[in-house]
Enzyme design. Structure first.
Site, PDB file in Angstrom:
ATOM      1  N   LYS A 155       0.078  -5.211  10.397  1.00  0.00           N
ATOM      2  CA  LYS A 155       1.154  -5.479  10.069  1.00  0.00           C
ATOM      3  C   LYS A 155       2.228  -6.316  11.036  1.00  0.00           C
ATOM      4  O   LYS A 155       1.999  -5.812  12.484  1.00  0.00           O
ATOM      5  CB  LYS A 155       1.882  -4.304   9.484  1.00  0.00           C
ATOM      6  CG  LYS A 155       2.966  -4.654   8.424  1.00  0.00           C
ATOM      7  CD  LYS A 155       2.178  -5.039   7.167  1.00  0.00           C
ATOM      8  CE  LYS A 155       3.267  -5.179   5.959  1.00  0.00           C
ATOM      9  NZ  LYS A 155       2.553  -5.193   4.753  1.00  0.00           N
ATOM     10  N   ALA A 197      10.797  -1.042  -4.134  1.00  0.00           N
ATOM     11  CA  ALA A 197      11.756  -1.686  -2.974  1.00  0.00           C
ATOM     12  C   ALA A 197      11.021  -1.234  -1.710  1.00  0.00           C
ATOM     13  O   ALA A 197       9.967  -1.052  -1.716  1.00  0.00           O
ATOM     14  CB  ALA A 197      13.161  -0.940  -3.417  1.00  0.00           C
TER      15      ALA A 197
END
Length: 348
Positions: free
Chosen positions: A76, A238
């Site tokens: 990531k 979210a």
């Protein structure tokens, strides 16, 4: 900054004085292949928070790739911005992408990135002009386009599997609360509405809520009601960390399945959900559609139809995870992690 121990392979951290941005790349595992994971660009409380987020998300990507059966490892990127992107200006953003590309080059192909929160296919087009280690270019630039629709399709497959595990006969008539109405959340809302759900939505942007309410006839609730509004299915789309163990004790829901990464704020929350009989689709299984889309199209050469079929199969994977959890008396997170571990060790 003081950093805790981590079981990943590499963390790269760079600060650029000119832009005021911090650049973090976490490579968690290359066991199954080169690490891959999106680039998240947002404001963080501190550089340490950015590093912690990159590491958490990279670990989740390792699990996601393994459970989805993709020949990639987990990684990531996090870019900790000095201010919201909209306030930075085009020249500063371009410089940030140039620095990010240089960091990717330094890793020599051991990590490839794509879009995530705060970045998009257009940004990947820019990066692709600077480094080959990029997924998710726009269709106009020769890429497969946004992974959002496939992420949403996979989340909806997870919802279907979750409601079946909870004993419901389909989504029709169920109260489905979607938190976060970005590209993924809005598409999930549409799929749920098309299936006959009684849709409830919330987002920090009132305009998004109003648009979805007008389009789909959804009920709008405040963001603070996400964990207290009674519903059948909670769909967090979210950012992560929504469910703590304390929140899990009082959630008035039957199923939780969403696109948000690292949904659980602490590991014990999964046990609380299990004890209360709430069906939990682990996020790294439910939201794998985006990874399937990017890796399937750009690495494995799958057709769009093959990618969609593989994404819908997320529901079958979760059905197996739910069964394993019931059989062994564990949480669904543990069952899904065990599935990933078998893949990573070659037992699966």
């Amino acid at each position: 900054m003081a950093l805790p121990e981590w079981d990943g392979e590499l963390t790269s951290v760079r600060y650029d004085r000119g832009t005021g941005a911090w650049f973090v790349i976490g490579v968690h595992s290359t066991r199954l292949g080169p690490a891959s994971g999106g680039t998240r660009a947002m404001v963080y409380p501190s550089p340490g928070d950015a590093v912690a987020d990159a590491r958490r998300l990279a670990g989740a990507m390792t699990l996601k790739m393994a459970v989805a059966g993709l020949p990639m490892g987990g990684g990531k990127s996090v870019i900790a911005l000095p201010a919201p992107r909209a306030e930075l200006g085009e020249a500063t953003w371009r410089r940030i992408l140039e620095i990010h590309a240089a960091n990717l080059e330094l890793l020599g192909g051991n990590y490839t990135t794509g879009p995530d929160v705060g970045t998009c296919s257009a940004d990947m087009d820019v990066l692709a002009g600077l480094t080959p280690h990029v997924f998710g270019r726009s269709v106009a630039a020769g890429g497969p386009g946004s992974s959002g629709p496939m992420t949403a399709l996979g989340v909806f497959a997870a919802i279907r599997a979750g409601v079946a595990e909870a004993g419901f006969d389909g989504v029709d008539g169920l109260r489905v609360l979607v938190q976060g109405l970005g590209a993924v959340g809005a598409d999930v809302a549409r799929l749920a509405a098309d299936a006959g759900a009684k849709l409830i939505v919330t987002d920090v942007d009132p305009a998004r809520c109003a648009a979805v309410a007008d389009e789909l006839g959804a009920e709008v609730v405040g963001t603070g009601a996400v964990t207290t509004r009674e519903c059948d299915v909670l769909v967090p789309c979210a950012t992560g960390g929504l469910i703590t163990a304390e929140v899990a004790e009082t959630l008035p829901i039957a199923v939780v399945a969403g696109a948000a990464n690292n949904l659980l704020a602490d590991p014990y929350a999964a046990e609380v959900l299990r004890r209360r009989g709430i069906v939990h689709a682990p996020d790294f299984v439910a939201n794998a559609g985006g990874a399937i889309h990017l890796v399937g199209r750009e690495v494995l050469g799958w057709s769009a139809d093959a990618v969609a079929d593989r994404t819908r199969a997320i529901g079958d994977t979760l059905t197996g995870v739910f069964a394993d959890a019931r059989t062994h008396g564990t949480t669904t997170v543990t069952a899904a992690q065990d599935l990933a571990a078998r893949t990573l060790t070659g037992e699966h």
